[in-house]
Scaffold this motif. Sequence first.
Motif, short mmCIF file in Angstrom:
data_model
loop_
_atom_site.label_atom_id
_atom_site.label_comp_id
_atom_site.label_asym_id
_atom_site.label_seq_id
_atom_site.Cartn_x
_atom_site.Cartn_y
_atom_site.Cartn_z
N HIS A 1 48.59 37.74 44.23
CA HIS A 1 49.46 38.65 45.00
C HIS A 1 48.83 39.12 46.31
O HIS A 1 49.29 40.10 46.88
N GLY A 2 47.79 38.44 46.77
CA GLY A 2 47.19 38.79 48.05
C GLY A 2 46.09 39.81 47.93
O GLY A 2 45.51 40.01 46.85
N ASP A 3 45.81 40.48 49.05
CA ASP A 3 44.62 41.32 49.17
C ASP A 3 44.98 42.52 50.05
O ASP A 3 45.45 42.35 51.18
N ILE A 4 44.76 43.71 49.54
CA ILE A 4 45.18 44.92 50.27
C ILE A 4 44.38 45.11 51.57
O ILE A 4 44.81 45.83 52.47
N ILE B 1 50.21 40.66 51.49
CA ILE B 1 50.44 40.85 50.06
C ILE B 1 51.75 40.18 49.72
O ILE B 1 52.66 40.12 50.56
N VAL C 1 45.34 43.46 43.98
CA VAL C 1 45.07 43.30 45.41
C VAL C 1 43.91 44.19 45.83
O VAL C 1 43.60 44.31 47.00
N LYS D 1 43.65 34.99 43.95
CA LYS D 1 44.45 36.22 44.11
C LYS D 1 45.92 35.84 44.25
O LYS D 1 46.36 35.39 45.30
#
Length: 265
Positions: free
Chosen positions: A143-146, A182, A127, A141
């Motif tokens: 698991h998403g992006d911080i 996330i 992330v 992505k």
Amino acid sequence: MGSIPPAGTIHSKSAVYPPPNQPLVPEETAKVRNWIADADSIAVLTGAGISAESGVPTFRGGGGLWRNFRPEDLATPQAFARDPQVVWEWYDWRRGLVAKARPNRGHQTLAELEKRTTKFTLITQNVDGLHDLAGSKNILKLHGDIWQIRCTRCEKSWQDRSVPLEKVPPQCDCGALARPDIVWFGEPLPAGVWSRARQSVQSAQLLFVIGTSGLVYPAANLVPLALERRAKVVEINPETTPFSENVDCALSGPAGEILPRLLSV
Ligand code: OAD
């Protein structure tokens, strides 16, 4: 995913090569370089290990985040419902760590590999956004992006790169509580992203599996999927993983050292 045989049932066992702390020999480099040259379609699955040389802590193993923190306290919807302040403080701290990190030679080599390959997909569990910073373009992505924040009520998602966050926990314009965008334990992966990841692995002639312990599903299912399709699978990791004995080539060492040698960058 029930139709995919477990890893280990498809390919004959290959030894992990080179043994830990031994240099990568020219034949191994040449073999993988030929596979790269022959492949029109390459997929790459990365995990926390690709960012380790940038100073971003991994989750498992020595120094891993899950040594000192319990995922169920910080990375589940239940934890967030119980104490959004604590969860956000942890993410704010991690955003601070990631903000200081720069892409390393592993990230950079993958960006270069994308330029040289007709069809290239980079699937990451990370992330941290370091693949974007290195110049990779076709990134999925899982698991998403911080740096993305999402409203818990209206689902609006926006980017916020401030470190530290102005307000913890942050709020949406609509007044509702916001959460990190996330994927937490127990949550499904974004459907479109997951189906594109599967498609890219199914059509790849070569899959690199880099810096992941292979313990988190469904991401880890991509490896048996590639093996089932008879794609060549190359692992890069200083440690052995559940995949190491089943892949076509397991290269033992840090990604930031091994990847540039495969591409001569
Ligand atoms: P892990 O922390 O489980 O595994 C990191 C892997 O990187 C290990 O196998 C290490 O041996 C390897 N490694 C360490 N240094 C390396 C280097 N320089 N080069 C190459 N490999 C290196 O991280 P992930 O497999 O990414 O999920 O973890 C998967 C998911 O579990 C994460 O996305 C996160 C976590 O909980 C969520 O947050 C949903």
